[in-house]
Design a protein around this motif. Structure first.
Motif, mmCIF file in Angstrom:
data_model
loop_
_atom_site.group_PDB
_atom_site.id
_atom_site.type_symbol
_atom_site.label_atom_id
_atom_site.label_comp_id
_atom_site.label_asym_id
_atom_site.label_seq_id
_atom_site.Cartn_x
_atom_site.Cartn_y
_atom_site.Cartn_z
ATOM 1 N N PHE A 25 0.831 -1.208 0.000
ATOM 2 C CA PHE A 25 0.000 0.000 0.000
ATOM 3 C C PHE A 25 0.865 1.258 0.000
ATOM 4 O O PHE A 25 0.606 2.189 -0.763
ATOM 5 C CB PHE A 25 -0.928 -0.021 1.229
ATOM 6 C CG PHE A 25 -1.644 1.274 1.479
ATOM 7 C CD1 PHE A 25 -2.705 1.665 0.687
ATOM 8 C CD2 PHE A 25 -1.249 2.095 2.511
ATOM 9 C CE1 PHE A 25 -3.367 2.866 0.928
ATOM 10 C CE2 PHE A 25 -1.898 3.289 2.765
ATOM 11 C CZ PHE A 25 -2.966 3.678 1.965
ATOM 12 N N TYR A 26 1.892 1.271 0.840
ATOM 13 C CA TYR A 26 2.769 2.451 0.896
ATOM 14 C C TYR A 26 3.411 2.713 -0.458
ATOM 15 O O TYR A 26 3.481 3.854 -0.921
ATOM 16 C CB TYR A 26 3.868 2.285 1.950
ATOM 17 C CG TYR A 26 3.383 1.930 3.338
ATOM 18 C CD1 TYR A 26 2.187 2.447 3.842
ATOM 19 C CD2 TYR A 26 4.118 1.071 4.147
ATOM 20 C CE1 TYR A 26 1.746 2.116 5.117
ATOM 21 C CE2 TYR A 26 3.684 0.735 5.414
ATOM 22 C CZ TYR A 26 2.496 1.263 5.888
ATOM 23 O OH TYR A 26 2.074 0.934 7.133
ATOM 24 N N VAL A 29 0.753 4.063 -2.950
ATOM 25 C CA VAL A 29 0.362 5.449 -2.661
ATOM 26 C C VAL A 29 1.485 6.417 -3.027
ATOM 27 O O VAL A 29 1.223 7.488 -3.591
ATOM 28 C CB VAL A 29 -0.067 5.593 -1.180
ATOM 29 C CG1 VAL A 29 -0.222 7.042 -0.790
ATOM 30 C CG2 VAL A 29 -1.380 4.862 -0.957
ATOM 31 N N ASN A 42 -8.970 7.682 -5.646
ATOM 32 C CA ASN A 42 -7.778 7.129 -5.002
ATOM 33 C C ASN A 42 -7.665 7.564 -3.546
ATOM 34 O O ASN A 42 -7.238 6.781 -2.691
ATOM 35 C CB ASN A 42 -6.523 7.525 -5.775
ATOM 36 C CG ASN A 42 -6.436 6.809 -7.106
ATOM 37 O OD1 ASN A 42 -7.026 5.753 -7.293
ATOM 38 N ND2 ASN A 42 -5.715 7.396 -8.036
ATOM 39 N N SER A 46 -7.786 4.983 -0.533
ATOM 40 C CA SER A 46 -6.674 4.951 0.423
ATOM 41 C C SER A 46 -7.177 5.000 1.857
ATOM 42 O O SER A 46 -6.756 4.212 2.710
ATOM 43 C CB SER A 46 -5.725 6.124 0.177
ATOM 44 O OG SER A 46 -5.131 6.010 -1.080
ATOM 45 N N TRP A 47 -8.082 5.917 2.130
ATOM 46 C CA TRP A 47 -8.598 6.029 3.498
ATOM 47 C C TRP A 47 -9.453 4.824 3.878
ATOM 48 O O TRP A 47 -9.449 4.390 5.039
ATOM 49 C CB TRP A 47 -9.369 7.325 3.688
ATOM 50 C CG TRP A 47 -8.443 8.467 3.902
ATOM 51 C CD1 TRP A 47 -8.198 9.510 3.061
ATOM 52 C CD2 TRP A 47 -7.592 8.682 5.045
ATOM 53 N NE1 TRP A 47 -7.255 10.349 3.604
ATOM 54 C CE2 TRP A 47 -6.868 9.871 4.816
ATOM 55 C CE3 TRP A 47 -7.367 7.980 6.220
ATOM 56 C CZ2 TRP A 47 -5.945 10.366 5.727
ATOM 57 C CZ3 TRP A 47 -6.447 8.475 7.125
ATOM 58 C CH2 TRP A 47 -5.749 9.643 6.875
ATOM 59 N N TYR A 49 -8.898 1.780 2.810
ATOM 60 C CA TYR A 49 -7.911 0.741 3.122
ATOM 61 C C TYR A 49 -7.337 0.942 4.529
ATOM 62 O O TYR A 49 -7.260 -0.008 5.310
ATOM 63 C CB TYR A 49 -6.778 0.740 2.081
ATOM 64 C CG TYR A 49 -5.723 -0.284 2.399
ATOM 65 C CD1 TYR A 49 -5.916 -1.621 2.090
ATOM 66 C CD2 TYR A 49 -4.542 0.072 3.033
ATOM 67 C CE1 TYR A 49 -4.960 -2.570 2.402
ATOM 68 C CE2 TYR A 49 -3.577 -0.872 3.346
ATOM 69 C CZ TYR A 49 -3.794 -2.187 3.034
ATOM 70 O OH TYR A 49 -2.855 -3.132 3.358
ATOM 71 N N LEU A 80 -7.271 -1.765 -2.172
ATOM 72 C CA LEU A 80 -5.871 -1.922 -2.566
ATOM 73 C C LEU A 80 -5.767 -2.291 -4.048
ATOM 74 O O LEU A 80 -4.921 -1.762 -4.768
ATOM 75 C CB LEU A 80 -5.190 -2.975 -1.696
ATOM 76 C CG LEU A 80 -3.684 -3.108 -1.884
ATOM 77 C CD1 LEU A 80 -2.971 -1.807 -1.520
ATOM 78 C CD2 LEU A 80 -3.154 -4.247 -1.040
ATOM 79 N N LEU A 83 -6.480 0.821 -6.095
ATOM 80 C CA LEU A 83 -5.302 1.695 -6.121
ATOM 81 C C LEU A 83 -4.221 1.141 -7.056
ATOM 82 O O LEU A 83 -3.619 1.890 -7.830
ATOM 83 C CB LEU A 83 -4.744 1.869 -4.708
ATOM 84 C CG LEU A 83 -5.612 2.670 -3.749
ATOM 85 C CD1 LEU A 83 -5.110 2.508 -2.316
ATOM 86 C CD2 LEU A 83 -5.645 4.132 -4.147
#
Length: 92
Positions: A25-26, A29, A42, A46-47, A49, A80, A83
């Motif tokens: 994930f990091y 992003v 996105n 993200s939030w 996730y 995820l 993204l």
């Protein structure tokens, strides 16, 4: 580790889990950030996730009901994948 009480092992297992999938994930992003991919979709994904992973951690550390953890883990994969798809779409 097997000699530790289950409630202690839950916390150690949770720590290990935070070093697995969230690192993907990091990377996604960061890639989206550098590729100008900060769209509303996105950001919401993200939030979502992050919220699901926090919920997963709380369930694992406090209760550790495997069936509930699996559902939360499965649901956290959806944002995820969104993204990752969006990052791949922008990059290629």
């Amino acid at each position: 580790m097997s000699k530790l009480p289950p409630r202690v092992r839950w916390k150690a297992d949770n720590y290990n889990h935070l070093l697995e999938q969230p690192t993907v994930f990091y990377a996604i992003v960061l890639s989206l950030t550098f590729l100008d991919g900060a769209t509303e979709v996105n950001i919401i994904a993200s939030w979502l996730y992050v919220g699901l992973r926090i919920l997963h951690s709380l369930v694992q550390v406090l209760w550790n009901k495997i069936e509930i953890r699996f559902v939360i883990f499965f649901l956290s994969n959806i944002p995820l994948f969104i993204l990752a798809f969006n990052a791949a779409k922008i990059a290629f």
